[in-house]
Design a protein around this motif. Structure first.
Motif, PDB file in Angstrom:
ATOM      1  N   ILE A  86       0.820  -1.124   0.171  1.00 10.13           N
ATOM      2  CA  ILE A  86       0.074   0.008   0.026  1.00 10.13           C
ATOM      3  C   ILE A  86       0.826   1.177   0.189  1.00 10.13           C
ATOM      4  N   GLY A  87       1.866   1.149   0.594  1.00  8.48           N
ATOM      5  CA  GLY A  87       2.865   2.276   0.796  1.00  8.48           C
ATOM      6  C   GLY A  87       3.542   2.512  -0.757  1.00  8.48           C
ATOM      7  N   GLU A  88       3.411   1.580  -1.520  1.00  5.22           N
ATOM      8  CA  GLU A  88       4.065   1.776  -3.060  1.00  5.22           C
ATOM      9  C   GLU A  88       3.086   2.572  -3.744  1.00  5.22           C
ATOM     10  N   PHE A  89       1.757   2.129  -3.748  1.00  4.74           N
ATOM     11  CA  PHE A  89       0.764   3.027  -4.231  1.00  4.74           C
ATOM     12  C   PHE A  89       0.421   4.292  -3.619  1.00  4.74           C
ATOM     13  N   MET A  90       0.486   4.409  -2.468  1.00  5.54           N
ATOM     14  CA  MET A  90       0.313   5.793  -1.817  1.00  5.54           C
ATOM     15  C   MET A  90       1.390   6.701  -2.356  1.00  5.54           C
ATOM     16  N   ALA A  91       2.549   6.415  -2.503  1.00  5.04           N
ATOM     17  CA  ALA A  91       3.570   7.185  -3.124  1.00  5.04           C
ATOM     18  C   ALA A  91       3.172   7.582  -4.422  1.00  5.04           C
ATOM     19  N   LYS A  92       2.367   6.652  -5.300  1.00  3.57           N
ATOM     20  CA  LYS A  92       1.855   6.937  -6.747  1.00  3.57           C
ATOM     21  C   LYS A  92       0.888   7.920  -6.683  1.00  3.57           C
ATOM     22  N   TRP A  93      -0.089   7.792  -5.647  1.00  2.48           N
ATOM     23  CA  TRP A  93      -1.488   8.348  -5.483  1.00  2.48           C
ATOM     24  C   TRP A  93      -1.385   9.963  -4.990  1.00  2.48           C
ATOM     25  N   VAL A  94      -0.188  10.227  -4.176  1.00  2.00           N
ATOM     26  CA  VAL A  94      -0.146  11.231  -3.247  1.00  2.00           C
ATOM     27  C   VAL A  94       0.791  12.260  -4.100  1.00  2.00           C
ATOM     28  N   ASP A  95       0.355  13.293  -4.521  1.00  2.00           N
ATOM     29  CA  ASP A  95       1.449  14.505  -4.922  1.00  2.00           C
ATOM     30  C   ASP A  95       1.227  15.898  -4.111  1.00  2.00           C
ATOM     31  N   SER A  96       0.163  16.161  -3.739  1.00  2.00           N
ATOM     32  CA  SER A  96       0.130  17.511  -3.030  1.00  2.00           C
ATOM     33  C   SER A  96      -0.543  17.355  -1.795  1.00  2.00           C
ATOM     34  N   TYR A  97      -0.427  18.246  -0.855  1.00  2.00           N
ATOM     35  CA  TYR A  97      -1.129  18.352   0.449  1.00  2.00           C
ATOM     36  C   TYR A  97      -2.650  18.280   0.266  1.00  2.00           C
ATOM     37  N   ARG A  98      -2.988  18.365  -0.772  1.00  2.00           N
ATOM     38  CA  ARG A  98      -4.487  18.543  -1.263  1.00  2.00           C
ATOM     39  C   ARG A  98      -4.924  17.097  -1.371  1.00  2.00           C
ATOM     40  N   GLY A 145       5.064   6.675  12.187  1.00  2.00           N
ATOM     41  CA  GLY A 145       5.693   7.961  11.816  1.00  2.00           C
ATOM     42  C   GLY A 145       6.185   8.284  10.398  1.00  2.00           C
ATOM     43  N   GLN A 146       7.351   8.499   9.901  1.00  2.00           N
ATOM     44  CA  GLN A 146       7.668   8.517   8.594  1.00  2.00           C
ATOM     45  C   GLN A 146       8.534   7.630   8.074  1.00  2.00           C
ATOM     46  N   ASN A 147       8.738   6.305   8.855  1.00  2.00           N
ATOM     47  CA  ASN A 147       9.279   5.375   8.584  1.00  2.00           C
ATOM     48  C   ASN A 147       9.127   4.662   7.017  1.00  2.00           C
ATOM     49  N   PHE A 148       7.621   4.373   6.991  1.00  2.00           N
ATOM     50  CA  PHE A 148       7.585   3.755   5.648  1.00  2.00           C
ATOM     51  C   PHE A 148       7.205   4.674   4.464  1.00  2.00           C
ATOM     52  N   ALA A 149       6.914   6.172   4.993  1.00  2.00           N
ATOM     53  CA  ALA A 149       6.898   7.337   3.939  1.00  2.00           C
ATOM     54  C   ALA A 149       8.626   7.366   3.367  1.00  2.00           C
ATOM     55  N   LYS A 150       9.325   7.308   4.187  1.00  2.00           N
ATOM     56  CA  LYS A 150      10.847   7.423   3.595  1.00  2.00           C
ATOM     57  C   LYS A 150      11.160   6.210   2.760  1.00  2.00           C
ATOM     58  N   ALA A 151      10.722   5.025   3.155  1.00  2.00           N
ATOM     59  CA  ALA A 151      11.375   3.871   2.571  1.00  2.00           C
ATOM     60  C   ALA A 151      10.523   3.516   1.054  1.00  2.00           C
ATOM     61  N   PHE A 152       9.235   4.289   0.891  1.00  2.00           N
ATOM     62  CA  PHE A 152       8.576   3.920  -0.204  1.00  2.00           C
ATOM     63  C   PHE A 152       8.421   5.490  -0.872  1.00  2.00           C
ATOM     64  N   ILE A 202       6.913   8.273  -0.142  1.00  2.00           N
ATOM     65  CA  ILE A 202       5.462   8.694   0.037  1.00  2.00           C
ATOM     66  C   ILE A 202       5.705  10.263   0.283  1.00  2.00           C
ATOM     67  N   THR A 203       5.732  11.281  -0.605  1.00  2.00           N
ATOM     68  CA  THR A 203       6.012  12.676  -0.476  1.00  2.00           C
ATOM     69  C   THR A 203       4.879  13.466  -0.969  1.00  2.00           C
ATOM     70  N   TYR A 204       4.822  14.633  -0.655  1.00  2.00           N
ATOM     71  CA  TYR A 204       3.997  15.562  -0.953  1.00  2.00           C
ATOM     72  C   TYR A 204       4.339  17.103  -1.101  1.00  2.00           C
ATOM     73  N   SER A 205       3.839  17.998  -1.959  1.00  2.00           N
ATOM     74  CA  SER A 205       4.142  19.258  -2.171  1.00  2.00           C
ATOM     75  C   SER A 205       3.327  19.987  -1.170  1.00  2.00           C
ATOM     76  N   SER A 206       3.968  20.649  -0.199  1.00  2.00           N
ATOM     77  CA  SER A 206       3.157  21.513   0.804  1.00  2.00           C
ATOM     78  C   SER A 206       2.559  22.599   0.342  1.00  2.00           C
ATOM     79  N   ALA A 207       1.712  23.130   1.267  1.00  2.00           N
ATOM     80  CA  ALA A 207       1.220  24.713   0.494  1.00  2.00           C
ATOM     81  C   ALA A 207       2.388  25.753   0.620  1.00  2.00           C
ATOM     82  N   GLU A 208       3.497  25.427   1.355  1.00  2.00           N
ATOM     83  CA  GLU A 208       4.729  26.606   1.174  1.00  2.00           C
ATOM     84  C   GLU A 208       5.603  26.087  -0.172  1.00  2.00           C
ATOM     85  N   ARG A 209       5.009  24.945  -0.809  1.00  2.00           N
ATOM     86  CA  ARG A 209       5.940  24.447  -2.023  1.00  2.00           C
ATOM     87  C   ARG A 209       7.024  23.775  -1.537  1.00  2.00           C
ATOM     88  N   THR A 210       7.013  23.239  -0.679  1.00  2.00           N
ATOM     89  CA  THR A 210       8.445  22.402  -0.410  1.00  2.00           C
ATOM     90  C   THR A 210       7.903  20.989  -0.403  1.00  2.00           C
TER      91      THR A 210
END
Length: 468
Positions: free
Chosen positions: A114-126, A232-239, A241-249
């Motif tokens: 599921i982490g693999e697909f979250m990384a695919k589906w998540v782009d923005s904080y939205r 935490g961010q353990n699986f997010a870092k492994a897979f 799973i990132t997003y563009s924040s409202a501040e564009r970071t």
């Protein structure tokens, strides 16, 4: 009532297996450690599933489905995770008559896929929070299987979520723990649970925090009924799973996972069952009332059918048993074994007096009730019996829970129930000592029973016990 089960006090494990077999809840599968859930048992699971699914959806979660097979490299991306599950993995090395280039793991849980697909589906904080759940089967190779409690393959739900902030992830994990799991156990299953935080040594592999709901079984042992994990961010870092924040970071998401399984059926049996079989909480029971024709003739069948209609109108889940060709005693034993909350017995003699006999499974009473009053009496009895099951289970847990001050006293008290001891008197070293004597720290709570923010809080209370 004829004795058909080994008495609980004589041999609790044998009683448990006898009940599952005689009540036709499940059978052993053809592969060691697997089980076949029979229609009687599966109907109970469906009721559990439907109620919990509704509660999960109230938290804004959507259902999805992910593959049974996971590439082995997915699990290896999160080191703690693969280490935690390594002994339990079932691995496929051949398929289609050929050796696979990369082995496939039969899912023990789905954080990685599921982490693999979250990384695919998540782009923005939205796109956050992303709240997913699946109802599925999983495989964990068990060395000492026991039906419902520990089986090689079992059914469950597993929630997986991604959030923009740690605070949002923590709030969601706690909402599931309290408003779904704890509420379901107490309100639907009539099982009092202790909500608490797992120690570092008992956390889910890869989690930063694991919250549990622990219940006491009829032999004084503990059963973990469900868990909710902050990852935490353990699986997010492994897979990634990132997003563009409202501040564009670009930020890593914060994830959670949480699950309950058919283990709840085992808990239900061991908390509420007695020497005559299962006792089902009325809110959970697929059939709340069985109207039974004791003997055919003299208008009995017609009166029984009318009672069924009256009860349906009153909102009761009811089934007619008009099999007068089968001895009544045998049918009554089956109803007791399967935990039907109420039997209504209709025979010529009762009918001549304008009555039916209402037999309540939970308190064991049998009373003649005028036909016109049966429906109202049944509705009131179902409500009272739901509460009675909870109250009896809670009283048993209180009776078997001992306040102690030292690790030695806690280990001794754990032989017959729960020990409640200051965590400072145990610590990680004491926990290992207890583990060596088949005693585990079930959870940590604050003195008032509320959830700790960390293991390091002062004055925490530890619950110790033997467990399934």
């Amino acid at each position: 009532m004829a004795r058909v089960l080994t008495p609980r006090a004589e041999d609790f494990p044998r009683w448990y297996q006898d009940l599952i077999a005689k009540a036709q809840l499940a059978d052993n599968g053809p592969v060691r450690g697997t089980m076949v859930i029979r229609p009687v048992g599966y109907a109970i699971w469906e009721r559990m599933q439907a109620d919990m699914d509704a509660r999960i959806k109230e938290q804004g979660v959507q259902n999805a489905y992910f593959p049974l097979f996971i590439p082995e490299n997915y699990l290896r991306r999160e080191a703690d995770h693969v280490e935690g599950f390594s002994p339990e993995l079932a691995v496929v090395t051949h398929a289609g008559g050929k050796e696979l280039a990369e082995p496939l793991v039969v899912r023990p849980t789905s954080e990685t896929v599921i982490g693999e697909f979250m990384a695919k589906w998540v782009d923005s904080y939205r796109d956050l929070p992303l709240l997913l759940n699946q109802w599925a089967n999983v495989v964990r190779w068990e060395l000492r299987p026991r039906t419902f409690l520990r089986t090689t393959e079992f059914l469950w739900q597993e929630g997986h979520t991604a959030h923009a902030t740690e605070a949002d992830a923590r709030e969601h994990a706690r909402d599931i723990h309290k408003n779904v799991y704890e509420a379901f156990m107490t309100e639907m299953l009539a099982i009092p649970v202790i909500p608490g935080r797992k120690t570092r040594g008992e956390r889910f592999a890869g989690a930063t925090n694991t919250m549990t709901v622990e219940a006491m079984m009829g032999d004084g042992k503990a059963l973990q009924m469900g868990t909710s994990h902050e990852l935490g961010q353990n699986f997010a870092k492994a897979f990634d799973i990132t997003y563009s924040s409202a501040e564009r970071t670009v930020e890593h998401a914060w994830t959670t996972s949480w699950g309950t399984s058919t283990r709840m059926l085992g808990g239900l049996i061991m908390v509420h069952g007695d020497d005559n079989g299962l006792r089902l909480p009325p809110r959970l029971a697929p059939v709340q009332v069985r109207v039974m024709v004791v003997k055919a003739g003299e208008g009995v069948a017609e009166a029984a059918a009318q009672l069924v209609e009256d009860l349906k109108t009153a909102g009761v889940r009811v089934k007619l048993d008009d099999r007068a060709d089968i001895p009544f005693g045998r049918r009554a034993v089956d109803a007791e074994l399967q935990g039907i909350p109420i039997r209504i017995e209709v025979g010529p003699r009762d009918l001549a007096n304008g009555n039916a006999v209402v037999a309540r499974r939970i308190d064991g009473t049998k009373s003649p009730i005028p036909l016109a009053e049966v429906a109202n009496a049944v509705v009131a009895a179902l409500k009272a019996d739901q509460q009675r099951l909870y109250d009896d289970a809670l009283a048993f847990r209180v009776e078997r829970t001992v306040e102690v001050k030292t690790l030695g006293e806690a280990i001794e008290a754990s032989q017959t129930g729960f020990a409640r001891v200051p965590w400072s008197a145990v610590g990680e070293a004491g926990e290992k000592e207890a583990n060596g004597k088949a005693v585990t720290v079930r959870c940590l709570t604050r003195e008032d029973g509320s959830m700790p923010e960390s293991d390091e809080e002062p004055d925490l209370i530890a619950y110790l016990g033997r467990s399934y």
